[in-house]
Enzyme design. Structure first.
Site, PDB file in Angstrom:
ATOM      1  N   HIS A  17      -3.206   0.571   0.191  1.00 45.88           N
ATOM      2  CA  HIS A  17      -3.759  -0.777   0.400  1.00 45.88           C
ATOM      3  C   HIS A  17      -4.874  -1.048  -0.609  1.00 45.88           C
ATOM      4  O   HIS A  17      -4.953  -2.127  -1.194  1.00 45.88           O
ATOM      5  CB  HIS A  17      -4.350  -0.907   1.809  1.00 45.88           C
ATOM      6  CG  HIS A  17      -3.346  -0.865   2.927  1.00 45.88           C
ATOM      7  ND1 HIS A  17      -3.493  -0.062   4.031  1.00 45.88           N
ATOM      8  CD2 HIS A  17      -2.179  -1.534   3.116  1.00 45.88           C
ATOM      9  CE1 HIS A  17      -2.476  -0.239   4.857  1.00 45.88           C
ATOM     10  NE2 HIS A  17      -1.651  -1.122   4.328  1.00 45.88           N
ATOM     11  N   LYS A  41       1.229  -5.481  18.947  1.00 49.43           N
ATOM     12  CA  LYS A  41       1.411  -4.083  18.519  1.00 49.43           C
ATOM     13  C   LYS A  41       0.151  -3.307  18.889  1.00 49.43           C
ATOM     14  O   LYS A  41      -0.948  -3.758  18.588  1.00 49.43           O
ATOM     15  CB  LYS A  41       1.600  -4.105  16.995  1.00 49.43           C
ATOM     16  CG  LYS A  41       2.073  -2.827  16.364  1.00 49.43           C
ATOM     17  CD  LYS A  41       2.647  -3.121  14.969  1.00 49.43           C
ATOM     18  CE  LYS A  41       1.853  -2.468  13.870  1.00 49.43           C
ATOM     19  NZ  LYS A  41       2.379  -2.688  12.527  1.00 49.43           N
ATOM     20  N   ARG A  90       6.691  -1.240  -1.513  1.00 49.63           N
ATOM     21  CA  ARG A  90       6.883   0.182  -1.802  1.00 49.63           C
ATOM     22  C   ARG A  90       8.319   0.531  -2.155  1.00 49.63           C
ATOM     23  O   ARG A  90       8.572   1.429  -2.938  1.00 49.63           O
ATOM     24  CB  ARG A  90       6.459   1.030  -0.586  1.00 49.63           C
ATOM     25  CG  ARG A  90       4.965   1.086  -0.390  1.00 49.63           C
ATOM     26  CD  ARG A  90       4.613   1.561   0.984  1.00 49.63           C
ATOM     27  NE  ARG A  90       4.995   0.574   1.985  1.00 49.63           N
ATOM     28  CZ  ARG A  90       4.659   0.630   3.262  1.00 49.63           C
ATOM     29  NH1 ARG A  90       3.967   1.648   3.706  1.00 49.63           N
ATOM     30  NH2 ARG A  90       5.025  -0.323   4.086  1.00 49.63           N
ATOM     31  N   SER A 128       0.744   3.593   6.919  1.00 49.72           N
ATOM     32  CA  SER A 128      -0.223   3.752   8.015  1.00 49.72           C
ATOM     33  C   SER A 128       0.429   4.485   9.178  1.00 49.72           C
ATOM     34  O   SER A 128      -0.188   5.347   9.816  1.00 49.72           O
ATOM     35  CB  SER A 128      -0.720   2.383   8.473  1.00 49.72           C
ATOM     36  OG  SER A 128      -1.400   1.733   7.431  1.00 49.72           O
TER      37      SER A 128
HETATM   38  P1  ADP Z   1       1.774  -5.375   8.051  1.00 46.12           P
HETATM   39  O1  ADP Z   1       1.668  -4.939   9.483  1.00 46.12           O
HETATM   40  O2  ADP Z   1       1.506  -6.834   7.832  1.00 46.12           O
HETATM   41  O3  ADP Z   1       3.008  -4.888   7.310  1.00 46.12           O
HETATM   42  P2  ADP Z   1       0.268  -3.298   6.690  1.00 46.12           P
HETATM   43  O4  ADP Z   1      -1.160  -3.014   6.951  1.00 46.12           O
HETATM   44  O5  ADP Z   1       1.257  -2.250   7.087  1.00 46.12           O
HETATM   45  O6  ADP Z   1       0.528  -4.693   7.368  1.00 46.12           O
HETATM   46  O7  ADP Z   1       0.498  -3.611   5.145  1.00 46.12           O
HETATM   47  C1  ADP Z   1      -0.105  -4.701   4.514  1.00 46.12           C
HETATM   48  C2  ADP Z   1       0.529  -4.897   3.153  1.00 46.12           C
HETATM   49  O8  ADP Z   1       0.287  -3.777   2.327  1.00 46.12           O
HETATM   50  C3  ADP Z   1       2.060  -5.062   3.152  1.00 46.12           C
HETATM   51  O9  ADP Z   1       2.405  -5.968   2.125  1.00 46.12           O
HETATM   52  C4  ADP Z   1       2.553  -3.679   2.832  1.00 46.12           C
HETATM   53  O10 ADP Z   1       3.848  -3.710   2.225  1.00 46.12           O
HETATM   54  C5  ADP Z   1       1.504  -3.237   1.832  1.00 46.12           C
HETATM   55  N1  ADP Z   1       1.390  -1.793   1.766  1.00 46.12           N
HETATM   56  C6  ADP Z   1       1.368  -0.914   2.781  1.00 46.12           C
HETATM   57  N2  ADP Z   1       1.263   0.363   2.335  1.00 46.12           N
HETATM   58  C7  ADP Z   1       1.215   0.273   0.986  1.00 46.12           C
HETATM   59  C8  ADP Z   1       1.138   1.250  -0.074  1.00 46.12           C
HETATM   60  N3  ADP Z   1       1.106   2.556   0.190  1.00 46.12           N
HETATM   61  N4  ADP Z   1       1.109   0.801  -1.359  1.00 46.12           N
HETATM   62  C9  ADP Z   1       1.178  -0.535  -1.612  1.00 46.12           C
HETATM   63  N5  ADP Z   1       1.268  -1.505  -0.667  1.00 46.12           N
HETATM   64  C10 ADP Z   1       1.281  -1.098   0.613  1.00 46.12           C
END
Ligand code: ADP
Length: 159
Positions: A17, A41, A90, A128
């Site tokens: 992130h 969630k 990803r 995550s």
């Molecule tokens: P959501 O529940 O909205 O998917 P996340 O917190 O899981 O929220 O992810 C937020 C954003 O960050 C999404 O666009 C996700 O694809 C991106 N993201 C998550 N992990 C990574 C990573 N390791 N590298 C790049 N982008 C990521």
């Protein structure tokens, strides 16, 4: 002035992130990290914890702020004066989901563009959900998240 909104759950914020945030600040004049409440969630960290941890982590970065949000992301984007929704991709699974969401958001808010940044090679595997599974199984999470986040996760897990 181009404002990008980077929405997510960030439960927890990972180095993946943060990489997207850093690269976003080089592309846009302002990046607003929007931390979703996710009433649908169950999260390990509270919305307040996720906001505070992200604020601590991005403290050194300019043009960047962290705000909590509830409800429809396009409405929050409008309130913040955002031109762009920033998302990280990803793999092809992310792409399918993100593209569907981008097209939905385009219908809801014409003119608000979604910009995808490919995850950096070092971070493509980071999620995550998997970090929480490693934590639950007693594994090391320190190389996947910022230090402050690792500490908060261990405390949240022990509670
Ligand atoms: P959501 O529940 O909205 O998917 P996340 O917190 O899981 O929220 O992810 C937020 C954003 O960050 C999404 O666009 C996700 O694809 C991106 N993201 C998550 N992990 C990574 C990573 N390791 N590298 C790049 N982008 C990521």
């Amino acid at each position: 002035m181009t404002v990008a909104l980077y929405p997510g759950t960030f439960d927890p914020p990972t180095l993946g992130h943060l990489d997207i945030v850093e690269r976003g600040t080089r592309l846009f004049d302002r990046v607003v990290i929007a931390v979703g409440a996710r009433i649908d969630k169950k999260t390990l960290l509270t919305p307040e914890q996720r906001v505070d941890l992200l604020r601590e982590t991005v403290a050194g970065l300019g043009h960047c702020e962290v705000l909590p949000f509830e409800g429809l992301i396009v409405n929050f984007a409008r309130e913040q004066g955002a031109d762009v929704l920033l998302r990280g991709i990803r793999n092809s699974t992310d792409y399918e989901y993100e593209n569907q969401m981008a097209l939905t958001n385009r219908r809801l808010a014409p003119g608000l563009e979604t910009v995808f940044l490919p995850a950096s090679p070092d971070h493509t595997f980071l999620s995550s959900t998997l970090i929480k599974e490693v934590l639950a199984a007693g594994g090391e999470i320190e190389e996947f998240v910022p230090k402050v986040v690792a500490k908060a996760l261990r405390e949240a897990w022990q509670r």
